[in-house]
Enzyme design. Structure first.
Site, short mmCIF file in Angstrom:
data_model
loop_
_atom_site.label_atom_id
_atom_site.label_comp_id
_atom_site.label_asym_id
_atom_site.label_seq_id
_atom_site.Cartn_x
_atom_site.Cartn_y
_atom_site.Cartn_z
N PHE A 138 0.87 -1.18 0.00
CA PHE A 138 0.00 0.00 0.00
C PHE A 138 0.90 1.23 0.00
O PHE A 138 1.72 1.40 0.90
CB PHE A 138 -0.92 0.03 1.22
CG PHE A 138 -1.82 1.24 1.22
CD1 PHE A 138 -2.98 1.24 0.45
CD2 PHE A 138 -1.48 2.39 1.92
CE1 PHE A 138 -3.80 2.37 0.40
CE2 PHE A 138 -2.29 3.52 1.87
CZ PHE A 138 -3.46 3.51 1.11
N ASP A 223 9.46 2.55 1.50
CA ASP A 223 8.28 3.27 2.00
C ASP A 223 8.18 2.96 3.50
O ASP A 223 7.71 1.89 3.89
CB ASP A 223 7.04 2.80 1.24
CG ASP A 223 5.76 3.46 1.76
OD1 ASP A 223 5.78 4.03 2.86
OD2 ASP A 223 4.73 3.37 1.06
N LYS A 252 2.97 9.79 8.27
CA LYS A 252 2.25 9.34 9.48
C LYS A 252 2.75 10.01 10.76
O LYS A 252 2.42 11.14 11.01
CB LYS A 252 2.27 7.81 9.55
CG LYS A 252 1.44 7.18 8.42
CD LYS A 252 0.62 5.98 8.83
CE LYS A 252 -0.53 5.74 7.88
NZ LYS A 252 -0.22 4.95 6.69
#
Ligand SMILES: *Cc1c(COP(=O)(O)O)cnc(C)c1O
Length: 400
Positions: A138, A223, A252
């Protein structure tokens, strides 16, 4: 407003693109949240790996309000002192190299994809633009990151995807070997896949992939939007897993809940971005950077990351002990305070029952329970979360 009133207001005026629980939080304190009806919860999702230092962290609150009172925004046509300070902290705490700031995870991956393609076009040839990613990954919701995402369910209805991306089967080195050609500029990988349910690559996979990339002059992009910023007990999961990427993306938890994303690239790669090649109006906003500075300072306090590792190991052992008493747990996995439990049943109903009992956990990818508590969570809070979890797991799953 009550929970019910907020739920009605959302339904009337917001698009229905989120499957929301019927709860509205109004206040937090560390790993605890309070909803509009005054009920208290333990937050083991942390805003999806965002509330690293917990909710309403006093240092973050102070830094944000002081910066907001001084200056909120100036644009990147000028220098921003706190942005430069955070870039230094970030570079020194991770791989070295240079930083680009944006506002979210998907934008960090967009920037990394553009940087890799620009580097490919400058340093190799015009046709070196392919990005290889992994099934089950993702990477975000905007078109580049979405095209890179190796889960077809996120693509449905949004065709056509951006050309130049391909996904290889999970854990399959021969497939990766075949996919990395002279048209490939980068291999994009989550060190631990998050959204699909805290999935670890087979041992040796990442090291072998890194070697293949190095041998063929292909960039390795990690990532670390979910795994980074101390989540696994090291600043980057890559360090814990023993690999050294050329480009890292973060977002995040990087500013404890304020919107900030970052790309860190080796100097020789970062050079591909020159004035005018890429940008962001809000990227590296002073208020977000002020919050991020507190995050970096806290994570680099002596013993902080050791504490994450220790509490993560203890939590994981306790989950494994719980699993041993049940017939319906397939696997307990993860690192640090990024843990997943794979069940033999759907986990959305378990997450809903846990919420009612005052514990926020995430049911993801059908059968996974995912835990991403604040890194400041205490042993006592972990014990309490385990108690609540035990009380809401299906009664028929206990071994006799
Ligand atoms: C959350 C996430 C993203 C997307 O971040 P946004 O801020 O929601 O755009 C990308 N990659 C990974 C690994 C993530 O966990």
């Amino acid at each position: 407003m009550t929970n019910a009133e907020v739920v009605a207001l959302t339904a009337r005026y917001q698009m229905a693109n989120y499957a929301r629980f019927p709860v509205a939080f109004v206040r937090g304190e560390g790993a605890r949240l309070f909803d509009a009806d005054g009920k208290e919860y333990l937050d083991f999702l942390g805003g999806i790996a965002v509330a690293l230092l917990g909710h309403a962290h006093p240092g973050v609150a102070r830094a944000v309000s002081e910066q907001a009172a001084a200056l909120v925004h100036v644009s990147n046509l000028f220098h921003v002192p706190v942005q430069s300070e955070v870039a230094k902290l970030l570079s020194e705490a991770t791989t070295g190299g240079k930083v680009f700031f944006c506002n979210s995870g998907t934008e960090a991956n967009e920037a990394a994809i553009k940087l890799a393609r620009k580097w490919g076009s400058d340093r190799r040839s015009e046709g070196t633009f392919e990005i290889v990613a992994v099934d089950g990954s993702f990477h975000g919701r905007t078109y580049g990151s979405l095209s890179a995402t190796g889960q077809p369910k996120f693509h449905i209805g949004f065709a056509p995807m951006v050309p130049g991306f391909r996904a290889v089967p999970f854990g399959d080195l021969p497939a990766l070997d075949a996919a990395l050609t002279d048209r490939t500029c980068a291999f994009l990988v989550e060190p631990i896949q998050g959204e699909i349910g805290v999935r670890m690559h087979p041992s040796g996979y990442l090291a072998a992939a890194a070697r293949m990339c190095r041998d063929r002059s292909i960039l390795l992009i990690a990532d670390e939007i979910q795994t980074g910023m101390g989540r696994t007990g090291e600043m980057l999961a890559c360090s814990r897993l023993g690999i050294s990427p050329d480009i890292v993306t973060l977002a995040k938890g990087i500013a404890n809940g304020l919107p900030l994303g970052a790309v860190i690239a080796r100097d020789a790669v970062a050079e591909a971005f020159v004035p005018g090649t890429h940008g962001s109006t809000f990227g590296g906003n002073p208020v977000c950077c002020a919050a991020s500075k507190v995050v970096f300072e806290t994570l680099s306090e002596p013993g902080f990351l050791d504490g994450v590792r220790r509490r993560g190991d203890r939590f994981r052992d306790a989950l494994a002990a719980l699993a041993a008493r049940r017939t319906d747990v397939r696997e307990v996995r993860g690192m640090g305070l990024m843990l997943g439990v794979e069940m033999a049943c759907e986990t959305k109903p378990i997450a809903a029952k846990a919420l009612e009992a005052g514990l926020i956990v995430n049911g993801t990818a059908g059968t996974i329970l995912r835990f991403l508590p604040p890194l400041t969570v205490t042993d006592g809070e972990i014990d309490r979360a385990l108690e609540i979890l035990s009380s809401v797991l299906p009664a028929e799953g206990w071994k006799p």
